[in-house]
Design a protein around this motif. Structure first.
Motif, PDB file in Angstrom:
ATOM      1  N   GLY A 157      52.389  40.293  20.660  1.00  0.00           N
ATOM      2  CA  GLY A 157      53.461  40.497  20.321  1.00  0.00           C
ATOM      3  C   GLY A 157      54.426  40.253  21.610  1.00  0.00           C
ATOM      4  O   GLY A 157      54.398  39.282  21.983  1.00  0.00           O
ATOM      5  N   SER A 158      55.386  41.203  21.898  1.00  0.00           N
ATOM      6  CA  SER A 158      56.486  40.957  22.996  1.00  0.00           C
ATOM      7  C   SER A 158      56.454  42.136  23.665  1.00  0.00           C
ATOM      8  O   SER A 158      57.248  42.152  24.695  1.00  0.00           O
ATOM      9  N   GLY A 159      55.442  43.209  23.602  1.00  0.00           N
ATOM     10  CA  GLY A 159      55.506  44.092  24.926  1.00  0.00           C
ATOM     11  C   GLY A 159      54.517  43.973  26.047  1.00  0.00           C
ATOM     12  O   GLY A 159      53.694  42.800  25.973  1.00  0.00           O
ATOM     13  N   ARG A 160      54.797  44.497  27.061  1.00  0.00           N
ATOM     14  CA  ARG A 160      53.907  44.171  28.335  1.00  0.00           C
ATOM     15  C   ARG A 160      52.339  44.558  28.339  1.00  0.00           C
ATOM     16  O   ARG A 160      52.065  45.545  27.423  1.00  0.00           O
ATOM     17  N   ILE A 161      51.733  43.630  28.834  1.00  0.00           N
ATOM     18  CA  ILE A 161      50.150  43.779  28.664  1.00  0.00           C
ATOM     19  C   ILE A 161      49.717  43.910  30.201  1.00  0.00           C
ATOM     20  O   ILE A 161      50.111  43.103  30.908  1.00  0.00           O
ATOM     21  N   ASP A 162      49.030  44.892  30.356  1.00  0.00           N
ATOM     22  CA  ASP A 162      48.252  45.276  31.838  1.00  0.00           C
ATOM     23  C   ASP A 162      47.084  45.035  31.671  1.00  0.00           C
ATOM     24  O   ASP A 162      46.280  44.777  32.886  1.00  0.00           O
ATOM     25  N   ARG A 163      46.302  44.956  30.716  1.00  0.00           N
ATOM     26  CA  ARG A 163      44.946  44.737  30.827  1.00  0.00           C
ATOM     27  C   ARG A 163      44.489  43.954  29.607  1.00  0.00           C
ATOM     28  O   ARG A 163      44.981  44.235  28.572  1.00  0.00           O
ATOM     29  N   VAL A 164      43.334  43.151  29.565  1.00  0.00           N
ATOM     30  CA  VAL A 164      42.876  42.473  28.219  1.00  0.00           C
ATOM     31  C   VAL A 164      41.435  42.609  28.292  1.00  0.00           C
ATOM     32  O   VAL A 164      40.902  42.463  29.491  1.00  0.00           O
ATOM     33  N   ASP A 165      40.919  43.087  27.322  1.00  0.00           N
ATOM     34  CA  ASP A 165      39.347  43.196  27.216  1.00  0.00           C
ATOM     35  C   ASP A 165      38.857  42.457  26.170  1.00  0.00           C
ATOM     36  O   ASP A 165      39.468  42.382  25.045  1.00  0.00           O
ATOM     37  N   LEU A 166      37.970  41.360  26.328  1.00  0.00           N
ATOM     38  CA  LEU A 166      37.632  40.321  25.210  1.00  0.00           C
ATOM     39  C   LEU A 166      36.037  40.401  25.028  1.00  0.00           C
ATOM     40  O   LEU A 166      35.420  40.246  26.154  1.00  0.00           O
ATOM     41  N   THR A 167      35.701  40.114  23.953  1.00  0.00           N
ATOM     42  CA  THR A 167      34.082  39.984  23.810  1.00  0.00           C
ATOM     43  C   THR A 167      34.044  38.922  22.715  1.00  0.00           C
ATOM     44  O   THR A 167      34.682  38.799  21.756  1.00  0.00           O
ATOM     45  N   GLY A 168      33.253  37.831  23.198  1.00  0.00           N
ATOM     46  CA  GLY A 168      32.754  36.930  22.194  1.00  0.00           C
ATOM     47  C   GLY A 168      31.574  36.205  22.592  1.00  0.00           C
ATOM     48  O   GLY A 168      31.121  36.566  23.625  1.00  0.00           O
ATOM     49  N   PRO A 169      31.198  35.206  21.704  1.00  0.00           N
ATOM     50  CA  PRO A 169      29.919  34.332  22.048  1.00  0.00           C
ATOM     51  C   PRO A 169      29.863  33.743  23.339  1.00  0.00           C
ATOM     52  O   PRO A 169      31.099  33.137  23.678  1.00  0.00           O
ATOM     53  N   LEU A 170      29.000  33.673  24.016  1.00  0.00           N
ATOM     54  CA  LEU A 170      28.791  32.902  25.527  1.00  0.00           C
ATOM     55  C   LEU A 170      27.905  31.670  25.671  1.00  0.00           C
ATOM     56  O   LEU A 170      27.165  31.962  26.542  1.00  0.00           O
ATOM     57  N   ALA A 193      47.710  35.607  27.207  1.00  0.00           N
ATOM     58  CA  ALA A 193      48.171  36.869  26.962  1.00  0.00           C
ATOM     59  C   ALA A 193      48.743  37.520  28.095  1.00  0.00           C
ATOM     60  O   ALA A 193      49.913  38.344  28.393  1.00  0.00           O
ATOM     61  N   LEU A 194      48.134  37.200  29.478  1.00  0.00           N
ATOM     62  CA  LEU A 194      48.903  37.388  30.827  1.00  0.00           C
ATOM     63  C   LEU A 194      49.401  36.503  31.508  1.00  0.00           C
ATOM     64  O   LEU A 194      50.084  36.661  32.694  1.00  0.00           O
ATOM     65  N   GLY A 195      49.507  35.122  31.144  1.00  0.00           N
ATOM     66  CA  GLY A 195      50.248  34.216  31.911  1.00  0.00           C
ATOM     67  C   GLY A 195      49.336  33.951  33.217  1.00  0.00           C
ATOM     68  O   GLY A 195      48.126  34.546  33.536  1.00  0.00           O
ATOM     69  N   PRO A 196      49.783  32.881  33.943  1.00  0.00           N
ATOM     70  CA  PRO A 196      49.393  32.378  35.055  1.00  0.00           C
ATOM     71  C   PRO A 196      49.641  33.368  36.270  1.00  0.00           C
ATOM     72  O   PRO A 196      50.120  34.168  36.262  1.00  0.00           O
ATOM     73  N   GLY A 197      48.633  33.414  37.088  1.00  0.00           N
ATOM     74  CA  GLY A 197      48.668  34.311  38.475  1.00  0.00           C
ATOM     75  C   GLY A 197      47.345  34.824  38.583  1.00  0.00           C
ATOM     76  O   GLY A 197      47.198  35.953  39.324  1.00  0.00           O
ATOM     77  N   ASP A 215      49.129  40.910  40.517  1.00  0.00           N
ATOM     78  CA  ASP A 215      49.928  42.099  40.446  1.00  0.00           C
ATOM     79  C   ASP A 215      49.143  43.324  39.885  1.00  0.00           C
ATOM     80  O   ASP A 215      49.603  44.476  39.609  1.00  0.00           O
ATOM     81  N   GLY A 216      47.797  43.025  40.262  1.00  0.00           N
ATOM     82  CA  GLY A 216      46.906  44.113  39.617  1.00  0.00           C
ATOM     83  C   GLY A 216      46.483  44.116  38.088  1.00  0.00           C
ATOM     84  O   GLY A 216      45.595  45.047  37.876  1.00  0.00           O
ATOM     85  N   ARG A 217      46.953  43.256  37.372  1.00  0.00           N
ATOM     86  CA  ARG A 217      46.490  43.400  35.905  1.00  0.00           C
ATOM     87  C   ARG A 217      45.034  42.618  35.850  1.00  0.00           C
ATOM     88  O   ARG A 217      44.778  41.975  36.773  1.00  0.00           O
ATOM     89  N   VAL A 218      44.361  43.166  34.784  1.00  0.00           N
ATOM     90  CA  VAL A 218      42.868  42.825  34.700  1.00  0.00           C
ATOM     91  C   VAL A 218      42.609  42.243  33.486  1.00  0.00           C
ATOM     92  O   VAL A 218      43.053  42.621  32.512  1.00  0.00           O
ATOM     93  N   ALA A 219      41.443  41.281  33.495  1.00  0.00           N
ATOM     94  CA  ALA A 219      40.908  40.913  32.187  1.00  0.00           C
ATOM     95  C   ALA A 219      39.661  40.898  32.272  1.00  0.00           C
ATOM     96  O   ALA A 219      39.064  40.184  33.249  1.00  0.00           O
ATOM     97  N   THR A 220      38.867  41.225  31.072  1.00  0.00           N
ATOM     98  CA  THR A 220      37.176  41.495  31.169  1.00  0.00           C
ATOM     99  C   THR A 220      36.935  40.419  30.247  1.00  0.00           C
ATOM    100  O   THR A 220      37.451  40.444  28.953  1.00  0.00           O
ATOM    101  N   LEU A 221      35.987  39.608  30.273  1.00  0.00           N
ATOM    102  CA  LEU A 221      35.153  38.773  29.360  1.00  0.00           C
ATOM    103  C   LEU A 221      33.793  39.133  29.197  1.00  0.00           C
ATOM    104  O   LEU A 221      32.920  39.375  30.276  1.00  0.00           O
ATOM    105  N   GLY A 222      33.390  39.318  28.203  1.00  0.00           N
ATOM    106  CA  GLY A 222      32.069  39.624  27.861  1.00  0.00           C
ATOM    107  C   GLY A 222      31.563  39.117  26.728  1.00  0.00           C
ATOM    108  O   GLY A 222      32.216  38.768  25.554  1.00  0.00           O
ATOM    109  N   GLY A 223      30.060  39.195  26.478  1.00  0.00           N
ATOM    110  CA  GLY A 223      29.471  38.600  25.219  1.00  0.00           C
ATOM    111  C   GLY A 223      27.995  38.239  25.544  1.00  0.00           C
ATOM    112  O   GLY A 223      27.482  38.410  26.446  1.00  0.00           O
ATOM    113  N   ASP A 224      27.398  37.937  24.274  1.00  0.00           N
ATOM    114  CA  ASP A 224      25.984  37.573  24.525  1.00  0.00           C
ATOM    115  C   ASP A 224      26.068  35.935  24.359  1.00  0.00           C
ATOM    116  O   ASP A 224      26.777  35.232  23.760  1.00  0.00           O
ATOM    117  N   GLU A 225      24.838  35.205  24.894  1.00  0.00           N
ATOM    118  CA  GLU A 225      24.342  34.026  24.831  1.00  0.00           C
ATOM    119  C   GLU A 225      24.366  33.215  23.562  1.00  0.00           C
ATOM    120  O   GLU A 225      24.453  32.388  23.254  1.00  0.00           O
TER     121      GLU A 225
END
Length: 300
Positions: A157-170, A193-197, A215-225
């Motif tokens: 969307g167009s709103g501010r995003i402070d945190r991204v949590d993603l899960t997918g195959p790895l 989602a968060l841009g460079p930085g 700037d303190g924003r965070v993304a977590t990436l997780g998943g199974d092999e």
């Protein structure tokens, strides 16, 4: 910019056909007018060279080459010969170790070049590729197809995003450890989602990676092999959480192909080049973090 009207589809050429994206792209484009994705058509392909130590290429290249020709796309003797019959090129070779070499052969031809999902395995290669593009007047195109899906774009969307949590195959492949193979899709979504930085990458624990922005924003990436078709995400900001689910398959590729056609028409990248470079840097840093068992700081 490639001139033309919607009635005159752009002619694309495939470089390397050892990926399911090769026949899928052909089917989705079709004749360029009545296909699922209008505006482009595949007119030539180069089979590519599969490495003996890379099973996805070694074991699939012949069957995919037969499928490509059965769909009416002729195989040419070299990437350069493909370019003679095309307006733009799509590097869909699945082994990312080949991408820098293919790109530096193609960039001097001055035509747009899309490099599928894994743009490069090292920041050094990525810088060299983008430098060649700039020097040659070649338009570099990139990006995971997942960033162009309506599910993800609606969630961003167009709103501010402070945190991204993603899960997918790895899953991984030889020469493509940690996030280099399928995990790059999650990295692409995080950066989209968060841009460079991003300044910190912690992949020290198997199956989990944390990215930290300056700037303190965070993304977590997780998943199974083990591979699965679903990628899920939660985007958090002042307005609350927004969730999405992406299912892998040919329909998922439509947004990517639309972005490529549009970028070629406009003469502008479909993914900001700063994001292309950052995705490669994060994936490379994750490899170092996992090997050392400690977080890695990215250069500013």
């Amino acid at each position: 910019m490639i001139p033309g009207s919607p009635a005159a589809p752009l002619r694309f050429g495939l470089i390397g056909v050892d990926s399911p994206h090769a026949p899928s792209f052909i089917r989705l484009f079709g004749d360029g007018v009545t296909g699922t994705v209008p505006g482009g058509t595949i007119t030539a392909a180069w089979k590519g060279e599969a490495a003996a130590d890379f099973p996805p290429g070694r074991d699939r290249i012949e069957s995919f080459a037969q499928e490509v020709t059965a769909l009416g796309v002729p195989l040419r003797a070299s990437p350069e010969e493909v370019a003679e019959h095309c307006d733009a090129l799509l590097v869909v070779a699945s082994d990312a170790r080949t991408h820098a070499g293919y790109f530096t052969r193609l960039a001097p031809l001055g035509k747009p070049v899309y490099v599928d999902t894994r743009f490069a395995l090292t920041t050094r290669d990525a810088r060299h590729m983008l430098g060649c593009a700039s020097a040659s007047g070649c338009l570099p195109l990139a990006g995971s197809p997942k960033r162009f899906t309506p599910e993800f774009r609606d969630a961003v969307g167009s709103g501010r995003i402070d945190r991204v949590d993603l899960t997918g195959p790895l899953p991984t492949q030889p020469g493509h450890p940690v996030l280099d193979w399928y995990g790059v899709h999650l990295v692409d979504l995080a950066v989209a989602a968060l841009g460079p930085g991003c300044v910190g990458v912690d992949a020290s624990a198997s199956g989990s990676t944390t990215l930290t922005w300056s700037d303190g924003r965070v993304a977590t990436l997780g998943g199974d092999e083990e591979w699965s078709p679903l990628t899920t995400g939660r985007l958090s900001g002042p307005a609350g959480d927004r969730h999405f689910t992406i299912e892998a398959g040919p329909p998922m590729l439509s947004g990517l192909l639309t972005s490529i056609v549009d970028a070629c028409r406009r003469g502008a990248p479909n993914v900001p080049l700063a994001e292309v470079s950052e995705i490669v840097s994060i994936v490379e840093a994750a490899r170092r973090s996992r090997a050392a068992g400690v977080p890695v700081t990215l250069p500013g």
